[in-house]
Write an enzyme that holds these catalytic residues in place. Structure first.
Site, PDB file in Angstrom:
ATOM      1  N   HIS A  28       0.841  -1.213   0.000  1.00 10.75           N
ATOM      2  CA  HIS A  28       0.000   0.000   0.000  1.00 10.75           C
ATOM      3  C   HIS A  28       0.870   1.254   0.000  1.00 10.75           C
ATOM      4  O   HIS A  28       0.532   2.253  -0.644  1.00 10.75           O
ATOM      5  CB  HIS A  28      -0.908   0.018   1.234  1.00 10.75           C
ATOM      6  CG  HIS A  28      -1.888  -1.115   1.284  1.00 10.75           C
ATOM      7  ND1 HIS A  28      -1.793  -2.129   2.221  1.00 10.75           N
ATOM      8  CD2 HIS A  28      -2.957  -1.414   0.520  1.00 10.75           C
ATOM      9  CE1 HIS A  28      -2.782  -2.986   2.037  1.00 10.75           C
ATOM     10  NE2 HIS A  28      -3.499  -2.583   1.006  1.00 10.75           N
ATOM     11  N   SER A 181      -1.985  -8.471   2.897  1.00 12.69           N
ATOM     12  CA  SER A 181      -2.500  -8.407   4.277  1.00 12.69           C
ATOM     13  C   SER A 181      -2.632  -9.803   4.851  1.00 12.69           C
ATOM     14  O   SER A 181      -2.614  -9.997   6.065  1.00 12.69           O
ATOM     15  CB  SER A 181      -3.862  -7.715   4.306  1.00 12.69           C
ATOM     16  OG  SER A 181      -3.746  -6.470   3.682  1.00 12.69           O
TER      17      SER A 181
END
Ligand code: PAF
Length: 281
Positions: A28, A181
Protein backbone atom coordinates in the site's frame (compact mmCIF):
# COMPACT_ATOMS: atom_id res chain seq x y z
CA UNK A 1 -16.85 13.05 1.11
CA UNK A 2 -18.48 14.27 -2.11
CA UNK A 3 -18.67 17.86 -0.84
CA UNK A 4 -15.03 17.67 0.22
CA UNK A 5 -13.99 16.29 -3.18
CA UNK A 6 -16.00 19.00 -5.00
CA UNK A 7 -14.33 21.72 -2.92
CA UNK A 8 -10.86 20.28 -3.56
CA UNK A 9 -11.54 20.08 -7.30
CA UNK A 10 -12.86 23.66 -7.35
CA UNK A 11 -9.62 24.79 -5.72
CA UNK A 12 -7.83 23.36 -8.76
CA UNK A 13 -6.26 20.28 -7.18
CA UNK A 14 -5.70 16.97 -8.97
CA UNK A 15 -7.10 14.12 -6.89
CA UNK A 16 -5.61 10.63 -6.71
CA UNK A 17 -7.47 7.82 -4.97
CA UNK A 18 -5.90 4.76 -3.36
CA UNK A 19 -8.67 2.31 -2.42
CA UNK A 20 -7.68 -0.23 0.25
CA UNK A 21 -9.24 -2.65 2.69
CA UNK A 22 -6.86 -1.42 5.37
CA UNK A 23 -4.29 -3.49 7.26
CA UNK A 24 -1.74 -1.44 5.37
CA UNK A 25 1.65 -2.85 4.38
CA UNK A 26 4.59 -1.95 2.11
CA UNK A 27 2.48 -2.72 -0.96
CA UNK A 28 0.00 0.00 0.00
CA UNK A 29 2.85 2.36 0.83
CA UNK A 30 4.14 1.98 -2.74
CA UNK A 31 0.66 2.83 -4.07
CA UNK A 32 0.50 5.94 -1.92
CA UNK A 33 3.98 7.05 -3.00
CA UNK A 34 2.92 6.70 -6.62
CA UNK A 35 -0.34 8.59 -5.95
CA UNK A 36 1.71 11.46 -4.50
CA UNK A 37 3.73 11.60 -7.73
CA UNK A 38 0.60 11.59 -9.86
CA UNK A 39 -1.48 14.19 -8.04
CA UNK A 40 -1.26 16.98 -5.49
CA UNK A 41 -4.12 15.60 -3.40
CA UNK A 42 -4.27 12.00 -2.17
CA UNK A 43 -7.29 10.25 -0.67
CA UNK A 44 -6.94 6.77 0.82
CA UNK A 45 -10.05 4.71 1.43
CA UNK A 46 -10.26 2.00 4.07
CA UNK A 47 -13.26 -0.29 3.75
CA UNK A 48 -13.43 -4.05 4.14
CA UNK A 49 -16.04 -4.58 1.48
CA UNK A 50 -18.44 -7.41 2.43
CA UNK A 51 -19.76 -7.91 -1.10
CA UNK A 52 -16.44 -9.17 -2.47
CA UNK A 53 -16.17 -12.03 0.04
CA UNK A 54 -17.86 -15.37 -0.61
CA UNK A 55 -19.95 -17.03 2.14
CA UNK A 56 -17.04 -19.29 3.17
CA UNK A 57 -14.30 -16.69 2.84
CA UNK A 58 -12.48 -14.67 5.47
CA UNK A 59 -14.64 -11.52 5.77
CA UNK A 60 -15.12 -11.89 9.54
CA UNK A 61 -11.48 -12.66 10.24
CA UNK A 62 -10.01 -10.23 7.68
CA UNK A 63 -7.43 -8.12 9.60
CA UNK A 64 -8.79 -4.75 10.71
CA UNK A 65 -6.30 -2.26 12.20
CA UNK A 66 -7.84 1.18 11.69
CA UNK A 67 -5.78 3.05 14.33
CA UNK A 68 -2.55 1.43 13.17
CA UNK A 69 -3.47 2.22 9.53
CA UNK A 70 -4.03 5.90 10.39
CA UNK A 71 -0.67 5.99 12.20
CA UNK A 72 1.03 4.51 9.11
CA UNK A 73 -0.65 7.09 6.88
CA UNK A 74 0.40 9.91 9.21
CA UNK A 75 3.97 8.58 9.10
CA UNK A 76 4.09 8.43 5.30
CA UNK A 77 2.76 11.99 5.14
CA UNK A 78 1.13 13.69 2.17
CA UNK A 79 -2.20 11.87 2.49
CA UNK A 80 -4.89 14.55 2.60
CA UNK A 81 -7.99 12.50 3.37
CA UNK A 82 -8.94 9.07 4.68
CA UNK A 83 -12.42 7.88 3.75
CA UNK A 84 -13.63 4.95 5.83
CA UNK A 85 -17.38 4.50 5.38
CA UNK A 86 -19.34 2.19 7.64
CA UNK A 87 -21.04 -0.80 6.06
CA UNK A 88 -24.48 0.72 6.63
CA UNK A 89 -23.43 4.01 5.01
CA UNK A 90 -22.30 2.15 1.91
CA UNK A 91 -25.04 -0.48 1.75
CA UNK A 92 -27.98 1.22 3.54
CA UNK A 93 -30.49 -1.47 2.55
CA UNK A 94 -28.06 -4.22 3.55
CA UNK A 95 -25.85 -6.17 1.13
CA UNK A 96 -28.61 -8.75 0.45
CA UNK A 97 -30.92 -6.03 -0.79
CA UNK A 98 -28.41 -4.09 -2.86
CA UNK A 99 -29.83 -4.06 -6.38
CA UNK A 100 -27.44 -2.51 -8.91
CA UNK A 101 -24.18 -4.31 -9.62
CA UNK A 102 -21.33 -3.76 -12.07
CA UNK A 103 -20.59 -7.03 -13.87
CA UNK A 104 -18.19 -8.06 -16.62
CA UNK A 105 -19.22 -11.63 -17.52
CA UNK A 106 -16.76 -12.40 -20.34
CA UNK A 107 -13.70 -11.47 -18.30
CA UNK A 108 -14.77 -13.15 -15.09
CA UNK A 109 -14.69 -16.76 -16.29
CA UNK A 110 -11.06 -17.52 -15.49
CA UNK A 111 -8.28 -17.04 -12.94
CA UNK A 112 -9.53 -15.88 -9.53
CA UNK A 113 -13.06 -15.29 -10.81
CA UNK A 114 -13.57 -18.97 -11.55
CA UNK A 115 -12.77 -19.81 -7.93
CA UNK A 116 -14.45 -16.83 -6.27
CA UNK A 117 -17.96 -16.48 -7.74
CA UNK A 118 -19.34 -12.97 -7.25
CA UNK A 119 -16.01 -11.59 -6.04
CA UNK A 120 -15.38 -9.22 -8.94
CA UNK A 121 -18.97 -7.99 -9.07
CA UNK A 122 -18.40 -6.93 -5.47
CA UNK A 123 -15.07 -5.29 -6.32
CA UNK A 124 -16.31 -3.44 -9.42
CA UNK A 125 -19.42 -2.23 -7.62
CA UNK A 126 -17.62 -1.00 -4.51
CA UNK A 127 -14.90 0.74 -6.54
CA UNK A 128 -17.62 2.43 -8.60
CA UNK A 129 -19.13 3.65 -5.31
CA UNK A 130 -15.71 4.78 -4.01
CA UNK A 131 -15.16 6.70 -7.26
CA UNK A 132 -18.60 8.30 -6.89
CA UNK A 133 -17.84 9.28 -3.30
CA UNK A 134 -14.26 10.51 -3.74
CA UNK A 135 -14.42 11.90 -7.32
CA UNK A 136 -10.77 11.23 -8.21
CA UNK A 137 -9.01 12.16 -11.44
CA UNK A 138 -6.66 9.20 -10.96
CA UNK A 139 -7.14 5.74 -9.43
CA UNK A 140 -4.04 3.94 -8.16
CA UNK A 141 -4.13 0.14 -7.83
CA UNK A 142 -1.61 -2.66 -7.34
CA UNK A 143 -0.72 -5.02 -10.19
CA UNK A 144 -0.58 -7.96 -7.76
CA UNK A 145 -4.36 -8.09 -8.22
CA UNK A 146 -3.93 -8.09 -11.98
CA UNK A 147 -7.40 -9.40 -12.83
CA UNK A 148 -8.94 -6.70 -10.63
CA UNK A 149 -6.80 -4.03 -12.36
CA UNK A 150 -7.75 -5.16 -15.87
CA UNK A 151 -11.44 -5.40 -14.98
CA UNK A 152 -11.40 -1.93 -13.43
CA UNK A 153 -9.77 -0.52 -16.57
CA UNK A 154 -12.52 -2.17 -18.62
CA UNK A 155 -15.17 -0.69 -16.31
CA UNK A 156 -13.69 2.79 -16.75
CA UNK A 157 -13.61 2.36 -20.50
CA UNK A 158 -17.06 0.82 -20.93
CA UNK A 159 -18.81 3.20 -18.51
CA UNK A 160 -16.93 6.25 -19.92
CA UNK A 161 -15.58 7.33 -16.55
CA UNK A 162 -13.20 10.27 -16.65
CA UNK A 163 -10.57 8.58 -14.47
CA UNK A 164 -6.99 7.63 -15.32
CA UNK A 165 -5.95 4.21 -14.02
CA UNK A 166 -2.41 3.78 -12.73
CA UNK A 167 -1.08 0.27 -12.02
CA UNK A 168 1.83 -0.08 -9.61
CA UNK A 169 4.22 -3.07 -9.81
CA UNK A 170 3.98 -5.61 -6.99
CA UNK A 171 6.01 -4.76 -3.89
CA UNK A 172 7.88 -7.81 -2.57
CA UNK A 173 9.59 -9.01 0.59
CA UNK A 174 13.30 -9.88 0.25
CA UNK A 175 12.33 -13.53 -0.44
CA UNK A 176 10.24 -12.46 -3.45
CA UNK A 177 6.93 -13.04 -1.62
CA UNK A 178 4.43 -10.36 -2.67
CA UNK A 179 3.21 -8.19 0.23
CA UNK A 180 -0.34 -9.07 1.23
CA UNK A 181 -2.50 -8.41 4.28
CA UNK A 182 -2.99 -12.18 4.45
CA UNK A 183 0.76 -12.91 4.85
CA UNK A 184 0.44 -12.26 8.56
CA UNK A 185 -1.63 -15.47 8.90
CA UNK A 186 1.21 -17.65 7.57
CA UNK A 187 3.29 -19.71 10.00
CA UNK A 188 7.06 -19.12 9.74
CA UNK A 189 7.41 -22.34 7.68
CA UNK A 190 4.56 -21.41 5.37
CA UNK A 191 5.97 -17.93 4.88
CA UNK A 192 9.33 -19.40 3.92
CA UNK A 193 7.73 -21.79 1.45
CA UNK A 194 5.40 -19.14 0.02
CA UNK A 195 8.29 -17.77 -2.00
CA UNK A 196 7.44 -20.51 -4.54
CA UNK A 197 4.67 -18.26 -5.91
CA UNK A 198 7.08 -15.63 -7.20
CA UNK A 199 9.49 -18.37 -8.33
CA UNK A 200 6.72 -20.01 -10.36
CA UNK A 201 5.82 -16.85 -12.27
CA UNK A 202 9.50 -16.05 -12.84
CA UNK A 203 10.24 -19.51 -14.30
CA UNK A 204 7.16 -19.13 -16.52
CA UNK A 205 8.31 -15.78 -17.90
CA UNK A 206 11.83 -17.12 -18.49
CA UNK A 207 10.52 -20.16 -20.35
CA UNK A 208 8.30 -18.00 -22.56
CA UNK A 209 11.06 -15.48 -23.24
CA UNK A 210 13.32 -18.39 -24.25
CA UNK A 211 10.86 -19.41 -26.95
CA UNK A 212 8.57 -22.06 -25.37
CA UNK A 213 5.33 -22.11 -27.37
CA UNK A 214 3.28 -24.66 -25.42
CA UNK A 215 1.23 -23.18 -22.61
CA UNK A 216 0.86 -26.69 -21.16
CA UNK A 217 4.64 -26.99 -20.74
CA UNK A 218 4.79 -23.59 -19.01
CA UNK A 219 1.86 -24.46 -16.73
CA UNK A 220 3.44 -27.80 -15.84
CA UNK A 221 6.65 -26.08 -14.79
CA UNK A 222 4.70 -23.55 -12.68
CA UNK A 223 2.84 -26.44 -10.99
CA UNK A 224 6.06 -28.32 -10.33
CA UNK A 225 7.61 -25.21 -8.79
CA UNK A 226 4.62 -24.70 -6.49
CA UNK A 227 4.52 -28.39 -5.55
CA UNK A 228 8.14 -28.22 -4.43
CA UNK A 229 6.71 -26.52 -1.32
CA UNK A 230 5.22 -29.38 0.74
CA UNK A 231 2.80 -27.10 2.64
CA UNK A 232 1.29 -25.62 -0.55
CA UNK A 233 -2.04 -26.51 -2.23
CA UNK A 234 -2.22 -25.24 -5.79
CA UNK A 235 -5.51 -23.68 -6.85
CA UNK A 236 -4.49 -22.65 -10.36
CA UNK A 237 -1.48 -21.98 -12.57
CA UNK A 238 -2.63 -20.28 -15.77
CA UNK A 239 -1.38 -18.50 -18.86
CA UNK A 240 -3.97 -15.99 -20.09
CA UNK A 241 -4.21 -13.20 -22.64
CA UNK A 242 -3.59 -9.89 -20.86
CA UNK A 243 -6.48 -8.12 -22.61
CA UNK A 244 -9.25 -10.72 -22.61
CA UNK A 245 -8.05 -12.77 -19.61
CA UNK A 246 -8.87 -15.92 -21.57
CA UNK A 247 -6.52 -18.94 -21.31
CA UNK A 248 -4.08 -19.35 -24.19
CA UNK A 249 -2.90 -22.76 -25.40
CA UNK A 250 -0.46 -21.93 -28.20
CA UNK A 251 1.88 -19.05 -27.50
CA UNK A 252 2.68 -17.10 -30.65
CA UNK A 253 4.84 -14.15 -31.61
CA UNK A 254 4.02 -10.83 -29.92
CA UNK A 255 1.25 -12.11 -27.60
CA UNK A 256 0.89 -10.18 -24.34
CA UNK A 257 0.31 -12.71 -21.58
CA UNK A 258 -0.12 -13.07 -17.86
CA UNK A 259 1.38 -16.01 -15.96
CA UNK A 260 -0.68 -16.29 -12.78
CA UNK A 261 -0.91 -18.59 -9.77
CA UNK A 262 -3.17 -18.96 -6.74
CA UNK A 263 -2.00 -21.17 -3.89
CA UNK A 264 -3.29 -22.11 -0.46
CA UNK A 265 -1.09 -22.46 2.59
CA UNK A 266 -3.50 -23.87 5.17
CA UNK A 267 -6.53 -21.58 4.96
CA UNK A 268 -4.53 -18.67 3.55
CA UNK A 269 -4.94 -18.04 -0.17
CA UNK A 270 -2.11 -16.18 -1.92
CA UNK A 271 -1.80 -14.98 -5.52
CA UNK A 272 0.99 -13.77 -7.77
CA UNK A 273 1.49 -13.02 -11.45
CA UNK A 274 3.86 -11.66 -14.05
CA UNK A 275 3.23 -9.93 -17.37
CA UNK A 276 5.23 -11.36 -20.28
CA UNK A 277 5.41 -10.80 -24.05
CA UNK A 278 6.09 -13.70 -26.39
CA UNK A 279 9.25 -12.79 -28.34
CA UNK A 280 8.71 -11.63 -31.93
CA UNK A 281 9.61 -14.17 -34.64
O1 PAF B 1 -7.62 -4.45 -3.73
C1 PAF B 1 -8.33 -4.24 -2.71
O2 PAF B 1 -7.84 -4.03 -1.61
C2 PAF B 1 -9.84 -4.25 -2.86
O3 PAF B 1 -10.27 -5.20 -3.77
C3 PAF B 1 -10.41 -2.85 -3.23
C4 PAF B 1 -9.92 -2.39 -4.58
C5 PAF B 1 -10.01 -1.84 -2.16
C6 PAF B 1 -11.94 -2.92 -3.29
O4 PAF B 1 -12.49 -3.29 -2.08
Amino acid sequence: MQAYADKTRTQGHTLALVPTMGSLHEGHVSLIRRAKEEADHVTVTIFVNPTQFGPHEDFDSYPRNFDRDCAILADIGGVHAVFAPTESAFYPEGTDHHQVWVTCPEMTKFLCARNRPGHFEGVLTVVMKLFAACKPHIGVFGLKDIQQFILLKKMIHDLSLDIKMVGVPTAREASGLAYSSRNEYLSPDERLQARVLSKAVIVATELIKNGETSSQTVRDLMKKTIQSAPLSRLQYAEIVDSNTLHPIEDLSSGMELIAAVAVYFGEVRLIDNALVSVPLD
